[in-house]
Design an enzyme around this catalytic site. Structure first.
Site, short mmCIF file in Angstrom:
data_model
loop_
_atom_site.label_atom_id
_atom_site.label_comp_id
_atom_site.label_asym_id
_atom_site.label_seq_id
_atom_site.Cartn_x
_atom_site.Cartn_y
_atom_site.Cartn_z
N HIS A 111 -26.36 39.24 -37.23
CA HIS A 111 -25.01 39.38 -36.67
C HIS A 111 -24.66 40.86 -36.57
O HIS A 111 -24.93 41.64 -37.48
CB HIS A 111 -24.00 38.66 -37.58
CG HIS A 111 -22.64 38.47 -36.97
ND1 HIS A 111 -22.45 37.98 -35.69
CD2 HIS A 111 -21.40 38.72 -37.45
CE1 HIS A 111 -21.16 37.92 -35.42
NE2 HIS A 111 -20.49 38.37 -36.47
N TYR A 157 19.15 36.70 -40.40
CA TYR A 157 19.12 37.14 -41.80
C TYR A 157 19.23 38.66 -41.90
O TYR A 157 18.61 39.39 -41.12
CB TYR A 157 17.80 36.73 -42.46
CG TYR A 157 17.70 35.25 -42.77
CD1 TYR A 157 18.61 34.63 -43.62
CD2 TYR A 157 16.67 34.49 -42.23
CE1 TYR A 157 18.50 33.28 -43.91
CE2 TYR A 157 16.55 33.14 -42.51
CZ TYR A 157 17.46 32.53 -43.35
OH TYR A 157 17.34 31.21 -43.63
N ASP A 209 11.65 28.78 -38.88
CA ASP A 209 11.52 27.76 -37.84
C ASP A 209 12.19 28.12 -36.51
O ASP A 209 12.10 27.37 -35.55
CB ASP A 209 12.15 26.45 -38.33
CG ASP A 209 11.91 26.24 -39.80
OD1 ASP A 209 10.74 26.03 -40.15
OD2 ASP A 209 12.88 26.34 -40.59
N ARG A 212 -22.75 41.21 -44.85
CA ARG A 212 -21.97 40.03 -45.25
C ARG A 212 -22.90 39.02 -45.89
O ARG A 212 -22.97 38.93 -47.11
CB ARG A 212 -21.26 39.46 -44.00
CG ARG A 212 -20.24 38.41 -44.28
CD ARG A 212 -19.36 38.12 -43.07
NE ARG A 212 -20.10 37.60 -41.90
CZ ARG A 212 -19.51 37.29 -40.75
NH1 ARG A 212 -18.21 37.46 -40.59
NH2 ARG A 212 -20.22 36.82 -39.74
N ARG A 265 -24.42 33.62 -29.06
CA ARG A 265 -23.37 32.89 -29.79
C ARG A 265 -22.03 33.37 -29.22
O ARG A 265 -21.56 34.46 -29.50
CB ARG A 265 -23.48 33.18 -31.30
CG ARG A 265 -24.88 32.86 -31.86
CD ARG A 265 -24.92 32.96 -33.37
NE ARG A 265 -24.49 34.24 -33.88
CZ ARG A 265 -25.29 35.29 -34.11
NH1 ARG A 265 -26.59 35.19 -33.88
NH2 ARG A 265 -24.80 36.41 -34.58
N CYS A 270 13.06 33.76 -38.26
CA CYS A 270 13.21 32.86 -39.41
C CYS A 270 11.96 31.99 -39.54
O CYS A 270 11.01 32.14 -38.78
CB CYS A 270 14.44 31.98 -39.23
SG CYS A 270 15.93 32.89 -38.76
N LYS A 287 -15.69 27.59 -34.63
CA LYS A 287 -15.19 27.61 -36.02
C LYS A 287 -13.68 27.76 -36.03
O LYS A 287 -13.08 28.15 -35.01
CB LYS A 287 -15.87 28.76 -36.78
CG LYS A 287 -15.56 30.14 -36.22
CD LYS A 287 -16.56 31.17 -36.73
CE LYS A 287 -16.24 32.54 -36.14
NZ LYS A 287 -17.29 33.52 -36.42
C1 PLP Z 1 -17.81 34.03 -35.32
C2 PLP Z 1 -19.24 34.35 -35.11
C3 PLP Z 1 -19.74 34.54 -33.83
C4 PLP Z 1 -18.87 34.59 -32.60
O1 PLP Z 1 -18.34 35.90 -32.49
P1 PLP Z 1 -17.38 36.29 -31.26
O2 PLP Z 1 -17.14 37.74 -31.47
O3 PLP Z 1 -16.14 35.46 -31.43
O4 PLP Z 1 -18.11 35.97 -30.03
C5 PLP Z 1 -21.11 34.73 -33.69
N1 PLP Z 1 -21.92 34.75 -34.77
C6 PLP Z 1 -21.46 34.59 -36.03
C7 PLP Z 1 -22.42 34.63 -37.16
C8 PLP Z 1 -20.10 34.39 -36.24
O5 PLP Z 1 -19.66 34.25 -37.49
#
Ligand code: PLP
Length: 381
Positions: free
Chosen positions: A169, A271, A321, A139, A225, A319, A42
């Site tokens: 998650h 600056y 750039d 979430r 994941r 700055c 992602k």
């Molecule tokens: C981003 C995400 C992950 C990956 O998590 P990491 O900590 O980067 O390994 C796994 N599951 C879900 C639902 C996520 O949103």
């Protein structure tokens, strides 16, 4: 490209694809051969380039690809990636037929969503869905068994849906304290059991992110994941010592000096004239700034960069750039400056930059924006 001979600004990100492959292989060694790896790409592969990272990870043994948005999944399909893709975030029911058309698996957690999507679905192919349970992240996800049963009922009754996964998650897998994680696991186990009793076999059951897959391997149903650590970064610096494999960072950030000058004592720089030379000093100008996502706090919090293998402080205000650094001695214009990565025996890691900015590793590669070109190294091996 403006003209073929256009050279452009000398500021670039290098992505070592071999490092990504090595991290995928490293996590694989910790798990049973039947455990599938989902490469999470992602936010453009955490700023590393989603398409190249996905290809590299698949080549190294990942079978699935995970993204947050439906358009991220479509981008991968259009680039020719044929592996199964799961959108981990919510999508609008109106877009369900897009997921069908591109054969993209999606995340569902509301029975109302399924009903609404039903009026947009094509007769085929079946839309593959993974049920998301909220076991403590707070979430997205269903939070009671009745919703799970209601959803399974709708999914079973409508041939245009196919339930292919269930997941949750974790909120604290990167912390030393593990009671919260145990409670999430217990809650997930009950959802999985209930789902299996009602729906029968579920092909993919998953809950591990990078932290859990590295710190608690063997605990992970049949898919992990794998996100941040695929890029060679630790999920949290506090628990980095608990990671049993050596991760290879894939990203480095470089530039070249565009100007070098000797200044007299009391000369001020940038600056606000906040930096004042205390003696005769060599000052270099580097063509990168907050317009690239190289935040001003990098200088104000005492950050350093590497020039000829030596640490040099960023001075004055960064700055949009450009920024200035103090050099130990005169060096030629065009000398390489490494903001993240190695030079000789010195290294500035993303961990160091994240601590400097009081944030997490994840935020650093994601914040370096598309104005900095990504160059891929070790591509053909
Ligand atoms: C981003 C995400 C992950 C990956 O998590 P990491 O900590 O980067 O390994 C796994 N599951 C879900 C639902 C996520 O949103």
């Amino acid at each position: 490209m403006i003209v073929d001979s256009y050279r452009g600004r000398d500021t670039w990100i290098e992505i070592d694809v071999k490092a990504i492959a090595s991290n995928v292989k490293a996590v694989k060694t910790l798990h049973h051969p039947d455990v599938h790896i989902m490469a999470v790409v992602k936010a453009d592969g955490y700023g590393h380039g989603a398409v190249t990272v996905a290809r590299t990870a698949i080549e190294a043994g990942a079978e699935w690809v995970g993204v947050a948005l439906l358009e991220e999944a479509v981008e991968l399909r259009e680039a020719g990636i044929e592996a199964p893709i799961l959108v981990l975030g919510p999508i609008n029911p109106q877009d369900a037929s897009v997921a069908q058309r591109y054969r993209i698996s999606i995340t569902v957690f509301q029975s109302g969503w399924l009903t609404e999507a039903g009026s947009y679905l094509e007769p085929e192919p079946p839309l593959h869905v993974h049920l998301k349970c909220d076991t403590g992240m707070g979430r997205i996800g269903l939070t009671d068994g009745q919703t799970l049963l209601d959803m399974i009922k709708i999914l079973k009754a409508d041939k245009r849906f196919e339930m292919t996964g269930i997941f949750t998650h974790l909120a604290t897998a990167d912390e030393w304290e593990s009671d919260y994680l145990s409670r999430q696991l217990t809650a997930f186990q009950s959802y999985v059991q209930l789902a299996k009793e009602t729906a029968g076999h579920i092909p993919y059951v998953h809950y591990s992110n990078s932290a859990a897959s590295l710190r608690y391997p063997g605990n992970d149903y049949n898919m992990i994941r794998f996100g941040i650590s695929m890029y060679g970064l630790v999920p949290a610096i506090e628990t980095a010592t608990d990671i049993p494999v050596s991760l290879k960072p894939a990203m480095s950030l470089h530039s070249r000096l565009t100007h070098v000058k000797k200044v007299q004592p009391k000369t001020s720089i940038s600056y606000g004239a906040t930096y004042i030379a205390s003696e005769e000093e060599w000052i270099g100008t580097v063509p990168i700034g907050y317009g690239d996502g190289w935040l001003r706090a990098n200088a104000t919090n005492g950050g350093e960069v590497l020039v000829e293998g030596e640490r040099c402080p960023m001075i004055g205000r960064i700055c949009m750039d450009q920024m200035m650094i103090r050099l130990p001695a005169e060096v030629p214009i065009g000398t390489k400056v490494t903001l993240i990565g190695k030079q000789k025996r010195e290294e500035i890691s993303i961990e160091e930059v994240s601590e400097r900015l009081s944030t997490i590793t994840y935020e650093i590669p994601c914040t370096l924006n598309g104005r900095i070109p990504r160059m891929y190294t070790n591509l053909d091996s």
